[in-house]
Design an enzyme around this catalytic site. Sequence first.
Site, PDB file in Angstrom:
ATOM      1  N   GLY A  97      32.254   5.744 -11.030  1.00 61.77           N
ATOM      2  CA  GLY A  97      31.869   4.522 -11.740  1.00 61.77           C
ATOM      3  C   GLY A  97      31.789   3.326 -10.806  1.00 61.77           C
ATOM      4  N   GLY A 129      34.728   2.714 -17.507  1.00 62.38           N
ATOM      5  CA  GLY A 129      34.747   1.805 -18.651  1.00 62.38           C
ATOM      6  C   GLY A 129      36.076   1.886 -19.395  1.00 62.38           C
ATOM      7  N   GLY A 188      35.931  -0.024 -10.217  1.00 60.77           N
ATOM      8  CA  GLY A 188      35.625   0.828  -9.073  1.00 60.77           C
ATOM      9  C   GLY A 188      35.432   0.021  -7.803  1.00 60.77           C
ATOM     10  N   LYS A 225      44.531  -8.408  -8.607  1.00 60.87           N
ATOM     11  CA  LYS A 225      44.238  -9.570  -7.769  1.00 60.87           C
ATOM     12  C   LYS A 225      45.286  -9.732  -6.664  1.00 60.87           C
ATOM     13  N   HIS A 274      31.265 -33.277   0.374  1.00 63.02           N
ATOM     14  CA  HIS A 274      30.801 -32.591   1.584  1.00 63.02           C
ATOM     15  C   HIS A 274      31.948 -32.503   2.585  1.00 63.02           C
ATOM     16  N   ASP A 327      39.907  -7.211 -26.580  1.00 58.93           N
ATOM     17  CA  ASP A 327      39.208  -5.982 -26.190  1.00 58.93           C
ATOM     18  C   ASP A 327      38.982  -5.039 -27.363  1.00 58.93           C
ATOM     19  N   GLY A 337      52.431  -9.398 -22.054  1.00 63.10           N
ATOM     20  CA  GLY A 337      51.301  -9.698 -21.164  1.00 63.10           C
ATOM     21  C   GLY A 337      50.178  -8.677 -21.216  1.00 63.10           C
ATOM     22  N   GLY A 338      50.425  -7.512 -21.822  1.00 58.41           N
ATOM     23  CA  GLY A 338      49.357  -6.532 -22.028  1.00 58.41           C
ATOM     24  C   GLY A 338      48.780  -5.965 -20.744  1.00 58.41           C
ATOM     25  N   MET A 340      34.961  -7.176 -22.223  1.00 58.52           N
ATOM     26  CA  MET A 340      36.414  -6.930 -22.165  1.00 58.52           C
ATOM     27  C   MET A 340      36.993  -7.754 -21.032  1.00 58.52           C
TER      28      MET A 340
HETATM   29  P1  FAD Z   1      45.565  -6.104 -23.812  1.00 57.21           P
HETATM   30  O1  FAD Z   1      45.776  -6.968 -22.640  1.00 57.21           O
HETATM   31  O2  FAD Z   1      45.145  -4.701 -23.578  1.00 57.21           O
HETATM   32  O3  FAD Z   1      46.930  -6.136 -24.631  1.00 57.21           O
HETATM   33  C1  FAD Z   1      47.142  -5.344 -25.755  1.00 57.21           C
HETATM   34  C2  FAD Z   1      48.631  -5.226 -25.996  1.00 57.21           C
HETATM   35  O4  FAD Z   1      48.847  -4.660 -27.265  1.00 57.21           O
HETATM   36  C3  FAD Z   1      49.346  -4.331 -24.998  1.00 57.21           C
HETATM   37  O5  FAD Z   1      50.469  -4.996 -24.472  1.00 57.21           O
HETATM   38  C4  FAD Z   1      49.765  -3.119 -25.829  1.00 57.21           C
HETATM   39  O6  FAD Z   1      50.983  -2.533 -25.389  1.00 57.21           O
HETATM   40  C5  FAD Z   1      49.933  -3.752 -27.189  1.00 57.21           C
HETATM   41  N1  FAD Z   1      49.783  -2.827 -28.309  1.00 57.21           N
HETATM   42  C6  FAD Z   1      48.763  -1.962 -28.570  1.00 57.21           C
HETATM   43  N2  FAD Z   1      48.951  -1.325 -29.743  1.00 57.21           N
HETATM   44  C7  FAD Z   1      50.125  -1.785 -30.240  1.00 57.21           C
HETATM   45  C8  FAD Z   1      50.843  -1.527 -31.430  1.00 57.21           C
HETATM   46  N3  FAD Z   1      50.388  -0.705 -32.392  1.00 57.21           N
HETATM   47  N4  FAD Z   1      52.024  -2.174 -31.605  1.00 57.21           N
HETATM   48  C9  FAD Z   1      52.494  -3.029 -30.667  1.00 57.21           C
HETATM   49  N5  FAD Z   1      51.850  -3.323 -29.544  1.00 57.21           N
HETATM   50  C10 FAD Z   1      50.669  -2.728 -29.332  1.00 57.21           C
HETATM   51  N6  FAD Z   1      39.834  -9.322 -17.122  1.00 57.21           N
HETATM   52  C11 FAD Z   1      39.536 -10.521 -16.556  1.00 57.21           C
HETATM   53  O7  FAD Z   1      39.111 -11.427 -17.277  1.00 57.21           O
HETATM   54  N7  FAD Z   1      39.730 -10.752 -15.225  1.00 57.21           N
HETATM   55  C12 FAD Z   1      40.189  -9.790 -14.400  1.00 57.21           C
HETATM   56  O8  FAD Z   1      40.347 -10.034 -13.203  1.00 57.21           O
HETATM   57  C13 FAD Z   1      40.476  -8.510 -14.943  1.00 57.21           C
HETATM   58  N8  FAD Z   1      40.944  -7.528 -14.151  1.00 57.21           N
HETATM   59  C14 FAD Z   1      41.241  -6.310 -14.707  1.00 57.21           C
HETATM   60  C15 FAD Z   1      41.679  -5.303 -13.861  1.00 57.21           C
HETATM   61  C16 FAD Z   1      41.983  -4.053 -14.376  1.00 57.21           C
HETATM   62  C17 FAD Z   1      42.473  -2.975 -13.452  1.00 57.21           C
HETATM   63  C18 FAD Z   1      41.862  -3.821 -15.775  1.00 57.21           C
HETATM   64  C19 FAD Z   1      42.232  -2.478 -16.352  1.00 57.21           C
HETATM   65  C20 FAD Z   1      41.415  -4.818 -16.628  1.00 57.21           C
HETATM   66  C21 FAD Z   1      41.087  -6.081 -16.084  1.00 57.21           C
HETATM   67  N9  FAD Z   1      40.603  -7.114 -16.890  1.00 57.21           N
HETATM   68  C22 FAD Z   1      40.290  -8.319 -16.334  1.00 57.21           C
HETATM   69  C23 FAD Z   1      40.415  -6.947 -18.340  1.00 57.21           C
HETATM   70  C24 FAD Z   1      41.603  -7.557 -19.103  1.00 57.21           C
HETATM   71  O9  FAD Z   1      42.796  -6.958 -18.668  1.00 57.21           O
HETATM   72  C25 FAD Z   1      41.424  -7.354 -20.602  1.00 57.21           C
HETATM   73  O10 FAD Z   1      40.169  -7.850 -21.008  1.00 57.21           O
HETATM   74  C26 FAD Z   1      42.514  -8.085 -21.386  1.00 57.21           C
HETATM   75  O11 FAD Z   1      43.791  -7.631 -21.014  1.00 57.21           O
HETATM   76  C27 FAD Z   1      42.323  -7.898 -22.894  1.00 57.21           C
HETATM   77  O12 FAD Z   1      43.326  -8.583 -23.571  1.00 57.21           O
HETATM   78  P2  FAD Z   1      43.830  -8.151 -25.020  1.00 57.21           P
HETATM   79  O13 FAD Z   1      44.859  -9.146 -25.400  1.00 57.21           O
HETATM   80  O14 FAD Z   1      42.681  -7.931 -25.903  1.00 57.21           O
HETATM   81  O15 FAD Z   1      44.497  -6.704 -24.816  1.00 57.21           O
HETATM   82  P1  NAI Z   2      32.498  -0.925 -16.190  1.00 58.24           P
HETATM   83  O1  NAI Z   2      31.900  -0.830 -17.528  1.00 58.24           O
HETATM   84  O2  NAI Z   2      32.510  -2.216 -15.461  1.00 58.24           O
HETATM   85  O3  NAI Z   2      31.797   0.123 -15.218  1.00 58.24           O
HETATM   86  C1  NAI Z   2      31.799   1.503 -15.470  1.00 58.24           C
HETATM   87  C2  NAI Z   2      30.722   2.136 -14.614  1.00 58.24           C
HETATM   88  O4  NAI Z   2      30.858   3.543 -14.720  1.00 58.24           O
HETATM   89  C3  NAI Z   2      29.307   1.782 -15.053  1.00 58.24           C
HETATM   90  O5  NAI Z   2      28.555   1.407 -13.929  1.00 58.24           O
HETATM   91  C4  NAI Z   2      28.807   3.068 -15.696  1.00 58.24           C
HETATM   92  O6  NAI Z   2      27.400   3.236 -15.576  1.00 58.24           O
HETATM   93  C5  NAI Z   2      29.556   4.102 -14.882  1.00 58.24           C
HETATM   94  N1  NAI Z   2      29.733   5.407 -15.531  1.00 58.24           N
HETATM   95  C6  NAI Z   2      29.990   5.661 -16.834  1.00 58.24           C
HETATM   96  N2  NAI Z   2      30.132   6.994 -17.025  1.00 58.24           N
HETATM   97  C7  NAI Z   2      29.974   7.579 -15.821  1.00 58.24           C
HETATM   98  C8  NAI Z   2      30.034   8.917 -15.352  1.00 58.24           C
HETATM   99  N3  NAI Z   2      30.300   9.921 -16.176  1.00 58.24           N
HETATM  100  N4  NAI Z   2      29.845   9.161 -14.043  1.00 58.24           N
HETATM  101  C9  NAI Z   2      29.572   8.135 -13.177  1.00 58.24           C
HETATM  102  N5  NAI Z   2      29.514   6.848 -13.566  1.00 58.24           N
HETATM  103  C10 NAI Z   2      29.722   6.573 -14.860  1.00 58.24           C
HETATM  104  O7  NAI Z   2      33.978  -0.326 -16.365  1.00 58.24           O
HETATM  105  P2  NAI Z   2      35.258  -0.387 -15.448  1.00 58.24           P
HETATM  106  O8  NAI Z   2      34.920  -0.656 -14.025  1.00 58.24           O
HETATM  107  O9  NAI Z   2      36.035   0.836 -15.792  1.00 58.24           O
HETATM  108  O10 NAI Z   2      36.013  -1.646 -16.011  1.00 58.24           O
HETATM  109  C11 NAI Z   2      36.309  -1.742 -17.403  1.00 58.24           C
HETATM  110  C12 NAI Z   2      36.307  -3.162 -17.845  1.00 58.24           C
HETATM  111  O11 NAI Z   2      37.478  -3.828 -17.422  1.00 58.24           O
HETATM  112  C13 NAI Z   2      35.170  -4.005 -17.268  1.00 58.24           C
HETATM  113  O12 NAI Z   2      33.963  -3.810 -17.948  1.00 58.24           O
HETATM  114  C14 NAI Z   2      35.690  -5.369 -17.456  1.00 58.24           C
HETATM  115  O13 NAI Z   2      35.439  -5.758 -18.779  1.00 58.24           O
HETATM  116  C15 NAI Z   2      37.191  -5.197 -17.238  1.00 58.24           C
HETATM  117  N6  NAI Z   2      37.542  -5.614 -15.876  1.00 58.24           N
HETATM  118  C16 NAI Z   2      37.277  -6.888 -15.490  1.00 58.24           C
HETATM  119  C17 NAI Z   2      37.563  -7.298 -14.219  1.00 58.24           C
HETATM  120  C18 NAI Z   2      37.202  -8.680 -13.812  1.00 58.24           C
HETATM  121  O14 NAI Z   2      36.900  -9.488 -14.669  1.00 58.24           O
HETATM  122  N7  NAI Z   2      37.259  -9.017 -12.533  1.00 58.24           N
HETATM  123  C19 NAI Z   2      38.191  -6.429 -13.243  1.00 58.24           C
HETATM  124  C20 NAI Z   2      38.406  -5.093 -13.745  1.00 58.24           C
HETATM  125  C21 NAI Z   2      38.115  -4.736 -15.028  1.00 58.24           C
END
Ligand code: FAD
Ligand code: NAI
Length: 467
Positions: free
Chosen positions: A181, A273, A186, A51, A446, A314, A39-40, A320
Amino acid sequence: MPSYDLIVIGSGPGGYVCAIRAAQLGMKVAVVEKDKTFGGTCLNVGCIPSKALLHASERFEEAGRAFARMGIKVATPALDLPTMLRFKDDAVDGNVKGVAFLFRKNKIEAHAGVGRIVAPGRVEVKPAGGPGSTLDAKAIVIATGSDAARLKGVAIDEKRIVSSTGALSLERVPRHLLVVGAGIIGLELGSVWRRLGAQVTVVEFLDRILPGIDAEVARQFQRLMEKQGISFKLASKVAAIDSSEQVLKAAVEPAAGGAASTIEADVALVAIGRVPYTEGLGLEAIGPKLDERGRIPVDGRFATSVPGIYAIGDVIAGPMLAHKAEDEGVAVAEIIAGKAGHVNYDVIPNVIYTSPEVASVGKTEEELKAANVAYNVGKFPFTANGRAKANQQTDGFVKILADAKTDRVLGVHIIGADAGNMIAEAAIAMELGAAAEDIARTCHAHPTLPEAVKEAALAVDKRAIHM
Ligand code: FAD
Ligand code: NAI
């Protein structure tokens, strides 16, 4: 040596969806995953646990603040944090088990360990502490995702100085949470801990929050977050965090340079980020070369510069987001199978799951201005929507941007309760090339919140009914 049509490295939303689609298309598929569960980031430490905590903390606040107004008398709710964290862990558990079930159902073979590409078509799998094995395949898809970006000179211990991963499992509610951030993480996780009782201060480098989101939406969102008690220090950066004493001392400087001030906090969340993750893949030896931001360059068919090696999610360019990774997973599987896989990057919705939610798809006003595109704006506030008034959730608005000549919808921006569900209608409209008039002529039930989408579409032609 086991031989496959396709090896997928990484089982996040990109990798696991790619594997399932490839199996549906008749391929023999293996997935290599280094973590204990599938599930990553998304399922284990991202979308799903965040969530679950947003949901639970919103109910906690609702029970404390909104119930009495609706005539529901309850004792002042008390927080049982260990149980709330278990609720979050159960949500993760159910989801990761779901992926394991889907792998079995689709006869996808899972290999536990770090996957390293030793040659095109050949992956060595190294389990922690165990002997490695080698797998062969006609094609390899890299779906290794991303990791939290680090702040120079600030060591993350996931207890007091945390990334999102630590912030999903704090053992007690911080008295003062410093968030570095003002991006999505954040604001989502800052909201969670504020609702549970923390004072929250967000330090942001830019002079605005949520870069990339329509500026008018971001401004209103900041006001709403401030009303809820979150403080912002914009155009500022955290230069250092001293963790030698019981309380953290963060040196905060103006982004443009100048004298530092100190913010004391008991927990600091670094959310500046995420960066692509390619460690251990062995790309230094066989390629492809990474770009300046550490991403794997791919062409329109997700092919890297090395024949037979593809990359998605990603770890490549683009937002991402889990659904972007999933759609790329489907597309690359179809391309490898000789079909016409495709992702429409102009229609990728973006949702911030705070209260109220923020959701958008397509272009912002700033992007249209920069591209010299003439557009009309239709806006409708939730204060004029019957259902929002009934629920007394009237914060926010719907804004539709439509091409001035053709009326084609170019962008939709919503701030309000349930915005994340409402944006699906806008995405379908845009995918089908709809004009604002098409949305305006579509009968909406509605009383529902999506009626505000229809009214905003009417407002593009200056004929909203309820405003
Ligand atoms: P990942 O989900 O990062 O999966 C990569 C997988 O590869 C991992 O399981 C890792 O262990 C594995 N891996 C890496 N290298 C190797 C290797 N060499 N060999 C074997 N396995 C390996 N996105 C949304 O759309 N909605 C959200 O609400 C949302 N909320 C988020 C909240 C948080 C706190 C965070 C951190 C991210 C959130 N995101 C959200 C972003 C979302 O999680 C990512 O965009 C998404 O997981 C990317 O999917 P992926 O498959 O590219 O990589
Ligand atoms: P982000 O890119 O959304 O925001 C990072 C923020 O940090 C920006 O506003 C940037 O200007 C600021 N920043 C950068 N360097 C800084 C510094 N040195 N000091 C102060 N501020 C600084 O990144 P975030 O929140 O870490 O999330 C990463 C990614 O994960 C998102 O871009 C998104 O792709 C994904 N994500 C998606 C979610 C969703 O879809 N609901 C929920 C959580 C994450």
